[in-house]
Design a protein around this motif. Structure first.
Motif, mmCIF file in Angstrom:
data_model
loop_
_atom_site.group_PDB
_atom_site.id
_atom_site.type_symbol
_atom_site.label_atom_id
_atom_site.label_comp_id
_atom_site.label_asym_id
_atom_site.label_seq_id
_atom_site.Cartn_x
_atom_site.Cartn_y
_atom_site.Cartn_z
ATOM 1 N N LYS A 113 0.687 -1.003 -0.073
ATOM 2 C CA LYS A 113 -0.055 -0.031 0.435
ATOM 3 C C LYS A 113 0.344 0.974 -0.038
ATOM 4 O O LYS A 113 0.659 2.118 0.573
ATOM 5 N N ILE A 114 1.576 1.173 -1.252
ATOM 6 C CA ILE A 114 2.563 2.409 -1.459
ATOM 7 C C ILE A 114 1.813 3.688 -1.121
ATOM 8 O O ILE A 114 2.331 4.926 0.030
ATOM 9 N N GLN A 115 1.064 4.357 -1.661
ATOM 10 C CA GLN A 115 0.846 4.779 -1.841
ATOM 11 C C GLN A 115 -0.921 5.797 0.000
ATOM 12 O O GLN A 115 -0.472 7.159 -0.647
ATOM 13 N N SER A 116 -1.321 4.746 -0.457
ATOM 14 C CA SER A 116 -2.411 5.031 0.504
ATOM 15 C C SER A 116 -1.715 5.278 2.251
ATOM 16 O O SER A 116 -1.958 5.791 2.528
ATOM 17 N N THR A 117 -0.815 4.299 2.117
ATOM 18 C CA THR A 117 0.318 4.918 3.335
ATOM 19 C C THR A 117 1.607 5.841 3.836
ATOM 20 O O THR A 117 1.225 7.142 4.188
ATOM 21 N N LEU A 130 13.784 6.673 2.643
ATOM 22 C CA LEU A 130 14.204 6.061 0.980
ATOM 23 C C LEU A 130 13.240 5.384 1.291
ATOM 24 O O LEU A 130 12.497 4.572 1.835
ATOM 25 N N ILE A 131 11.947 5.046 -0.214
ATOM 26 C CA ILE A 131 11.022 4.437 -0.816
ATOM 27 C C ILE A 131 11.057 3.389 -2.400
ATOM 28 O O ILE A 131 11.904 3.748 -2.785
ATOM 29 N N ASP A 132 11.066 2.428 -1.702
ATOM 30 C CA ASP A 132 11.053 2.046 -3.135
ATOM 31 C C ASP A 132 9.542 2.107 -3.732
ATOM 32 O O ASP A 132 8.303 0.929 -2.951
ATOM 33 N N ASN A 133 9.279 3.259 -4.636
ATOM 34 C CA ASN A 133 7.511 3.470 -5.077
ATOM 35 C C ASN A 133 7.467 2.712 -6.512
ATOM 36 O O ASN A 133 7.994 2.975 -7.328
ATOM 37 N N SER A 134 6.516 1.723 -6.288
ATOM 38 C CA SER A 134 6.568 0.770 -7.119
ATOM 39 C C SER A 134 5.236 -0.272 -6.908
ATOM 40 O O SER A 134 4.562 -0.132 -5.536
ATOM 41 N N GLY A 135 4.315 -0.556 -7.927
ATOM 42 C CA GLY A 135 3.498 -1.549 -7.709
ATOM 43 C C GLY A 135 2.081 -0.875 -8.159
ATOM 44 O O GLY A 135 1.960 0.325 -8.391
ATOM 45 N N ALA A 136 0.795 -1.719 -7.578
ATOM 46 C CA ALA A 136 -0.347 -0.864 -8.369
ATOM 47 C C ALA A 136 -0.274 0.220 -7.429
ATOM 48 O O ALA A 136 -1.124 0.927 -8.334
ATOM 49 N N GLU A 137 -0.053 0.337 -6.067
ATOM 50 C CA GLU A 137 -0.377 1.886 -5.591
ATOM 51 C C GLU A 137 1.227 2.675 -5.436
ATOM 52 O O GLU A 137 1.483 3.262 -4.680
ATOM 53 N N GLN A 138 1.148 2.216 -7.252
ATOM 54 C CA GLN A 138 2.789 3.125 -7.216
ATOM 55 C C GLN A 138 2.498 4.610 -6.644
ATOM 56 O O GLN A 138 1.090 5.159 -7.977
ATOM 57 N N MET A 139 3.260 5.509 -6.420
ATOM 58 C CA MET A 139 2.578 6.806 -6.005
ATOM 59 C C MET A 139 2.880 7.757 -8.025
ATOM 60 O O MET A 139 4.194 7.306 -8.146
ATOM 61 N N ASP A 140 2.618 8.512 -8.472
ATOM 62 C CA ASP A 140 3.075 9.165 -9.482
ATOM 63 C C ASP A 140 4.543 9.763 -9.159
ATOM 64 O O ASP A 140 4.275 11.103 -9.100
ATOM 65 N N MET A 141 4.912 9.623 -10.614
ATOM 66 C CA MET A 141 6.705 10.035 -10.626
ATOM 67 C C MET A 141 6.723 11.456 -11.139
ATOM 68 O O MET A 141 6.833 12.230 -10.239
#
Length: 489
Positions: A113-117, A130-141
Motif C-alpha cells: 500500500k505505497i500510495q495510501s500509506t 528511502l522508498i521503493d515506489n512500486s506496485g499498483a499503488e505506486q505514487m505518480d512520479m
C-alpha cells in the motif's frame, strides 16, 4: 510482480501479502556476502515539497568510508514495496548499513500500500528517507517531481562506488539507468534498482511439443496459435484485470514496426501520435488474437497471478510480462517448463527495426524524498545496494538483474534470467524504453491500459475505436495544465 493477495497488483507488483512494519535489530556480525566495505495515484493536489524541514538530521563528516556525510547516529526509515522480489534482499542490505553505522537505528517496513500509506506523510512533510515506489499503488512520479517532493540523487551518483573508490557510482550502472531517472534537465530523481526485460514469456517445452520455434512474423504467430488450439491450448493469456501488462510486448512491437520515433511521439503526447499506421497495425494484430479465439477464455477476468498460473499450467502458450515473472511464479512453474522470453513478434519484413527489438529498462524505482529527515542515509543505503555483493545477492535470490552493470559472475543463472540476458545480447542497440509508465502513471494504467487496451482485448472496442479513445485520453493529459509534462530530449 508475486502475491497471495491480488487486490492491488500490477506491473512491478512483486508482492507478498500484508504490511510487515518492524525495526530490524542491530547485528554485530556482517553477512557472509560482505567481503568488501560496502489503483490509486498520488493526487495532483499533493502539497509541494522543497521547504526547509526543521527535523532534518545534522550532516555527518565526509570521509573516505562515509563519502556522503551520513550522520552515524541518525535514524533511517526505509519503506519497501512488498512484491515478487520479496523483502530479503533489502533486509540484507539494511544489515550492512547497520554494521557500518552501529549507532544508527533503522526502521524498515514493507507494504503493498505505497500510495495510501505514504501520500499523507508526503502531504504532512514527514516522509521516510528511502522508498521503493512500486506496485499498483505506486505514487505518480511525474507528480512527485513536479511538486518538488524528491531529492536530486546526483550526490549519490557522483559519490565513490562502494567497491572501488576510483569509480563513481554512476560509472557502475547499466546504460540508460541514469537517464531514466531524469524528467527534465540533468537532475536525477529516481534510481531504478532492478533491470527488467519485458517481452513475451513462454515454455520451450510447449513450443517443442508443437514442433515450432518462436514466431518472428505475425503470420507465423497466428500459425503457432492455431496449432496450439488444436492441442487444446490457448495461444495467449494476460493479466485481464490489469491490462496495462499488454504494453510490455505491444509497445516494443509498435517500435519495431514503426521505429522508435513512434514511441517517442506517444511519450511526448504529440497530437495524433496514436493514429500512426504502426499503432493501428499492431492494435489490429492483437485484436486478431481475440477475434480468432486464440486468447484463453476468461482472461479479461483474471488478475496477474491467475493468468500466470494458467500459463504455467499449460493452458496458454504466450504471456506478456516482465522478468520478475520467474520469481513471482516460481511455485507454479514446472521444473521442466523451459522458461524463456522473446522480443515481440513483428508484422513482416517491412518493419522498421529488426526482430529482437525489445523493451528493457530499470524497474523498482527508489526515491529519497526532499523532506526526508536523513536523505544522506537514504542515499547511502542505495550506494550499499549498488555494490557488487548486494547486486549478486539480489540476482541470486530473486532471479533478476540489477542496475549494477555486472553482478552475475559466479552465479548459475536460472532459465528465465539466462534467456533474458540472451535476449538483451540479441537486441544489441535495438532496445526501446517507453516512458509513459514513468511520466504519466494514471494515463498509462487506468486510461490506456484498462479503458483502452483492456476493452479492446475483451472485444468491447474495435482497434479503430481503441485508437480514438486512447488518443483522446492522451490529448486530455496534454491539455491538462495541472499535470507537469515531459518530453524526450
Amino acid at each position: 510482480m508475486g502475491s497471495t493477495s491480488a487486490e492491488n497488483k500490477g506491473p512491478g507488483d512483486h508482492g507478498s501479502a500484508g504490511v510487515g512494519r518492524r525495526s530490524l535489530m542491530k547485528r554485530s556480525a556482517a553477512l557472509g556476502l560482505i567481503s568488501v566495505p560496502t489503483m490509486s495515484f498520488l493526487s495532483a493536489c499533493a502539497s509541494s515539497g522543497g521547504g526547509d524541514n526543521g527535523n532534518k538530521a545534522k550532516a555527518g563528516k565526509k570521509t573516505a568510508k562515509n563519502p556522503l556525510g551520513v550522520n552515524g547516529t541518525a535514524g533511517l526509515e526505509f519503506v519497501l514495496f512488498d512484491g515478487g522480489f520479496g523483502k530479503e534482499y533489502a533486509e540484507d542490505a539494511v544489515r550492512i548499513y547497520e554494521k557500518n553505522f552501529p549507532d544508527a537505528s533503522v526502521d524498515f517496513s514493507a507494504t503493498q500500500k505505497i500510495q495510501s500509506t505514504l501520500q499523507p506523510r508526503f502531504n504532512q512533510g514527514t516522509p521516510p528517507d528511502l522508498i521503493d515506489n512500486s506496485g499498483a499503488e505506486q505514487m505518480d512520479m511525474g507528480v512527485l517531481v513536479g511538486k518538488n517532493q524528491l531529492s536530486d540523487l546526483t550526490p549519490l551518483l557522483d559519490a565513490p562506488s562502494y567497491d572501488d573508490p576510483g569509480k563513481k557510482v554512476r560509472d557502475t550502472l547499466r546504460p540508460g539507468i541514469v537517464e531514466m531517472g531524469r524528467f527534465d534537465g540533468e537532475k536525477v530523481w529516481i534510481l531504478y534498482y532492478a533491470y527488467t526485460v519485458y517481452g513475451v514469456w513462454y515454455s520451450r517445452k510447449a513450443l517443442d511439443a508443437l514442433d515450432e520455434q518462436y514466431p518472428e512474423t505475425w503470420d507465423q504467430m497466428l500459425t503457432v496459435c492455431e496449432k496450439a488450439r488444436k492441442k487444446g491450448m490457448a495461444g495467449w493469456t494476460y493479466a485481464g484485470k490489469y491490462p496495462y501488462y499488454l504494453p510490455f510486448s505491444l509497445y516494443p512491437m509498435i517500435g519495431k514496426v514503426g521505429g522508435r520515433e513512434v514511441l517517442d511521439a506517444i511519450d511526448n503526447l504529440e497530437p495524433n501520435a496514436w493514429r500512426h499506421p504502426a499503432v493501428k497495425a499492431c492494435f489490429e494484430a492483437y485484436y486478431e488474437l481475440y477475434k480468432k479465439g486464440y486468447v484463453l477464455k476468461g482472461t479479461p477476468g483474471l488478475d496477474h497471478i491467475q493468468s500466470q498460473t494458467a500459463w504455467a499450467q499449460g493452458k496458454a502458450l504466450f504471456l506478456p510480462n516482465g522478468s520478475w515473472v520467474e520469481n513471482e511464479s516460481a511455485n507454479v512453474i514446472p521444473q521442466d517448463f523451459g522458461l524463456a522470453v522473446s522480443a515481440p513478434t513483428g508484422l513482416d519484413s517491412s518493419d522498421k527495426m529488426p526482430f529482437g527489438t525489445i523493451w528493457a529498462s530499470g524497474g523498482e524505482p527508489f526515491v529519497v524524498p526532499a523532506k526526508a529527515k536523513n536523505a544522506e542515509g537514504g542515499m547511502e543505503q542505495l550506494r550499499i545496494m549498488l555494490s557488487e555483493a548486494s547486486s549478486k545477492n539480489f540476482t541470486s535470490k530473486v532471479k533478476s538483474l540489477t542496475a549494477y552493470n555486472g553482478g552475475t559472475d559466479g552465479i548459475t543463472l536460472t532459465p528465465g534470467l539466462e534467456s533474458g540476458v540472451a535476449a538483451l545480447e540479441k537486441a544489441g542497440g535495438n532496445v526501446v524504453n517507453p516512458r509513459l509508465q514513468d511520466w504519466y502513471v494514471q494515463l498509462q494504467k487506468e486510461k490506456i491500459g484498462v479503458s483502452g487496451l483492456g476493452e479492446m482485448m475483451a472485444g468491447r472496442l474495435t482497434p479503430a475505436e481503441a485508437v480514438k479513445k486512447i488518443q483522446a485520453f492522451a490529448d486530455e493529459t496534454a491539455k491538462d495544465s495541472s499535470i507537469k509534462h515531459y518530453k524526450h530530449q
